[in-house]
Enzyme design. Structure first.
Site, mmCIF file in Angstrom:
data_model
loop_
_atom_site.group_PDB
_atom_site.id
_atom_site.type_symbol
_atom_site.label_atom_id
_atom_site.label_comp_id
_atom_site.label_asym_id
_atom_site.label_seq_id
_atom_site.Cartn_x
_atom_site.Cartn_y
_atom_site.Cartn_z
ATOM 1 N N ARG A 118 0.836 -1.214 0.000
ATOM 2 C CA ARG A 118 0.000 0.000 0.000
ATOM 3 C C ARG A 118 0.873 1.267 0.000
ATOM 4 O O ARG A 118 0.555 2.258 0.661
ATOM 5 C CB ARG A 118 -0.919 0.037 1.227
ATOM 6 C CG ARG A 118 -1.896 -1.104 1.330
ATOM 7 C CD ARG A 118 -2.951 -1.043 0.239
ATOM 8 N NE ARG A 118 -4.047 -1.952 0.502
ATOM 9 C CZ ARG A 118 -4.046 -3.253 0.180
ATOM 10 N NH1 ARG A 118 -3.009 -3.790 -0.456
ATOM 11 N NH2 ARG A 118 -5.084 -4.009 0.467
ATOM 12 N N SER A 144 -10.448 -1.147 3.780
ATOM 13 C CA SER A 144 -9.643 -1.349 4.993
ATOM 14 C C SER A 144 -9.184 0.007 5.504
ATOM 15 O O SER A 144 -8.653 0.803 4.733
ATOM 16 C CB SER A 144 -8.389 -2.169 4.693
ATOM 17 O OG SER A 144 -8.721 -3.419 4.201
ATOM 18 N N GLU A 177 -4.268 3.002 6.685
ATOM 19 C CA GLU A 177 -3.864 3.017 5.273
ATOM 20 C C GLU A 177 -4.625 4.128 4.544
ATOM 21 O O GLU A 177 -4.254 4.521 3.446
ATOM 22 C CB GLU A 177 -4.055 1.641 4.614
ATOM 23 C CG GLU A 177 -5.463 1.274 4.245
ATOM 24 C CD GLU A 177 -5.534 0.483 2.942
ATOM 25 O OE1 GLU A 177 -4.780 0.827 2.021
ATOM 26 O OE2 GLU A 177 -6.350 -0.449 2.864
HETATM 27 N N1 EPU Z 1 -9.940 -11.743 10.605
HETATM 28 C C1 EPU Z 1 -10.450 -11.766 11.908
HETATM 29 N N2 EPU Z 1 -11.721 -11.319 12.103
HETATM 30 C C2 EPU Z 1 -12.504 -10.894 11.079
HETATM 31 C C3 EPU Z 1 -12.002 -10.877 9.764
HETATM 32 C C4 EPU Z 1 -10.703 -11.300 9.553
HETATM 33 O O1 EPU Z 1 -9.773 -12.161 12.844
HETATM 34 O O2 EPU Z 1 -13.658 -10.522 11.358
HETATM 35 C C5 EPU Z 1 -8.563 -12.233 10.385
HETATM 36 C C6 EPU Z 1 -8.593 -13.688 9.981
HETATM 37 O O3 EPU Z 1 -7.484 -14.309 10.583
HETATM 38 C C7 EPU Z 1 -8.379 -13.623 8.464
HETATM 39 C C8 EPU Z 1 -7.458 -12.427 8.369
HETATM 40 O O4 EPU Z 1 -7.944 -11.513 9.339
HETATM 41 O O5 EPU Z 1 -7.784 -14.772 7.967
HETATM 42 C C9 EPU Z 1 -7.396 -11.795 7.004
HETATM 43 O O6 EPU Z 1 -8.693 -11.317 6.647
HETATM 44 P P1 EPU Z 1 -9.060 -10.947 5.131
HETATM 45 O O7 EPU Z 1 -8.762 -12.099 4.243
HETATM 46 O O8 EPU Z 1 -10.412 -10.374 5.112
HETATM 47 O O9 EPU Z 1 -7.982 -9.856 4.710
HETATM 48 P P2 EPU Z 1 -7.399 -8.574 5.448
HETATM 49 O O10 EPU Z 1 -5.958 -8.821 5.747
HETATM 50 O O11 EPU Z 1 -8.248 -8.172 6.590
HETATM 51 C C10 EPU Z 1 -6.547 -7.507 3.215
HETATM 52 C C11 EPU Z 1 -6.621 -6.189 2.494
HETATM 53 C C12 EPU Z 1 -7.965 -6.041 1.805
HETATM 54 C C13 EPU Z 1 -8.142 -7.179 0.820
HETATM 55 C C14 EPU Z 1 -8.023 -8.511 1.580
HETATM 56 C C15 EPU Z 1 -8.029 -9.685 0.638
HETATM 57 C C16 EPU Z 1 -5.191 -4.692 3.759
HETATM 58 C C17 EPU Z 1 -5.112 -3.477 4.589
HETATM 59 N N3 EPU Z 1 -6.406 -5.090 3.422
HETATM 60 O O12 EPU Z 1 -7.515 -7.479 4.256
HETATM 61 O O13 EPU Z 1 -7.933 -4.827 1.080
HETATM 62 O O14 EPU Z 1 -9.385 -7.109 0.158
HETATM 63 O O15 EPU Z 1 -6.764 -8.563 2.295
HETATM 64 O O16 EPU Z 1 -6.830 -9.736 -0.060
HETATM 65 O O17 EPU Z 1 -4.155 -5.259 3.398
HETATM 66 C C18 EPU Z 1 -8.459 -2.499 1.188
HETATM 67 O O18 EPU Z 1 -7.249 -2.290 1.124
HETATM 68 O O19 EPU Z 1 -9.289 -1.557 1.272
HETATM 69 C C19 EPU Z 1 -8.945 -3.881 1.227
HETATM 70 C C20 EPU Z 1 -10.219 -4.179 1.391
#
Ligand code: EPU
Length: 330
Positions: A159, A229, A326
């Site tokens: 990012r 995010s 971010e």
């Molecule tokens: N998780 C929890 N509780 C929740 C949801 C998630 O504990 O309610 C934990 C779980 O362990 C899960 C992990 O968070 O495995 C990762 O969750 P998720 O796959 O939803 O991804 P994220 O890391 O939260 C990132 C990006 C998103 C992108 C997703 C999918 C960032 C800041 N965000 O989110 O990007 O869509 O991965 O690749 O890196 C954005 O930047 O606006 C965005 C939505």
């Protein structure tokens, strides 16, 4: 188009105004605007999908109305597409998937336009836009000079790019050249994407799978204001991670090995602090994905700023980990 006291488009749905708002339809018009408003406070926006306006903007907000894409080169395996900064990224991705051209399909349904997504290096489901950016064309704010930046010169990170750091506010990206694939090699290792994408994935079936997964977890910005995010996922040292597992007597902390350390999902940290679904004023930590802050009920900028600060403090107090936004505060 030049307007005074104009509402600034932003996906949080905050009622903020720009003293001057101007839209241009060519690089020449952009240069004219830069000359005319030299010395003014200036902000270039896309769809405002990664911005948090903390107050009205006392200066000029620029937006591009250039929205085309063209093929600039091809060989047996690749096609190079140059897109204008104001084209909605997802519209481009849909057209590419329709033509069977791959590389961007995992980024389907991310709000935002081509120019801003190349500044922010948007990413999702195992792909970042930098993976397919060949180069970007930009115009210098100071004198309107055009400069091409190769991918390496953009200093891309998570990012992050040179346009958010050393060259912040100095260039406006006008065009992005993507190097895309004619032969499909799906990237399906993230989460449950493989099972969602079908037995014989195509760029379009992966796009549809991504959209399906996103819709389950992320709010539609047209229905519920947000900036996706709100925080970045922190990367900690191995020692820190091991101390943490001992300290909270839990070796099931979700974590991902990364270059430079271990990534711990901020969503997990925030949920452990009890913030999931909680509100502060009109702002809410989203109940399906706590990494997202939403405008649930006529939130003011302060509501969102206060909620974000309270979450950061609790995560720091409980885990000793700093999470940072971010989203750009303006
Ligand atoms: N998780 C929890 N509780 C929740 C949801 C998630 O504990 O309610 C934990 C779980 O362990 C899960 C992990 O968070 O495995 C990762 O969750 P998720 O796959 O939803 O991804 P994220 O890391 O939260 C990132 C990006 C998103 C992108 C997703 C999918 C960032 C800041 N965000 O989110 O990007 O869509 O991965 O690749 O890196 C954005 O930047 O606006 C965005 C939505």
């Amino acid at each position: 188009m030049i307007k005074n006291n104009f509402p600034i488009p932003n996906t949080f749905g905050l009622p903020v105004k720009a003293r001057i708002f101007a839209e241009y339809s060519s690089v020449e018009e952009l240069r004219d605007l830069l000359k005319r408003y030299q010395g003014e406070r200036l902000l270039h926006i896309g769809q405002g999908s990664n911005l948090l306006f903390t107050e009205d903007f006392d200066g000029i907000v620029l937006h591009s109305a250039m929205r085309r894409a063209r093929c600039v080169s091809e060989d047996n395996d690749h096609v190079w597409i140059e897109a204008d900064n104001g084209l909605v990224l997802d519209e481009l991705i849909e057209q590419l998937c329709d033509m069977g051209i791959s590389g961007l399909e995992n980024l389907s349904y991310i709000p935002g336009e081509v120019g801003a997504s190349a500044v922010q290096n948007v990413g999702a489901y195992g792909v970042e836009v930098k993976d397919v950016i060949e180069s970007v064309r930009a115009v210098a704010v100071a004198d309107g000079a055009e400069r091409v930046f190769t991918n390496a010169e953009c200093h891309y990170g998570y990012r992050d790019s040179i346009f958010k750091n050393d060259l912040r506010g100095q260039y406006i990206i006008t065009h992005v050249v993507y190097k895309l694939n004619k032969h499909f090699e799906p990237k399906l290792d993230y989460g449950n994407l493989r099972s969602e994408a079908g037995d014989k994935p195509t760029p379009m079936s992966v796009r549809e799978a991504v959209i399906h997964v996103r819709k389950q977890k992320l709010p539609e910005v047209s229905e519920l204001g947000s900036a996706g995010s709100f925080f970045k996922n922190p990367i900690v040292s191995r020692e820190k991670y091991e101390t943490l597992t001992r300290q909270i007597r839990d070796d099931s902390i979700p974590h991902y090995e990364q270059e430079g350390g271990i990534k711990i999902p901020a969503a997990w940290l925030i949920e452990q602090c009890g913030w999931k679904g909680k509100m502060m004023g009109g702002a809410q930590c989203y109940e399906k994905q706590p990494l997202v802050l939403v405008n649930r009920n006529n939130a003011t900028p302060e509501d969102i700023v206060n909620l974000a600060a309270a979450i950061c403090k609790d995560v720091k107090d409980k885990f000793g980990i700093e999470i940072s936004p971010e989203v750009n505060y303006i």
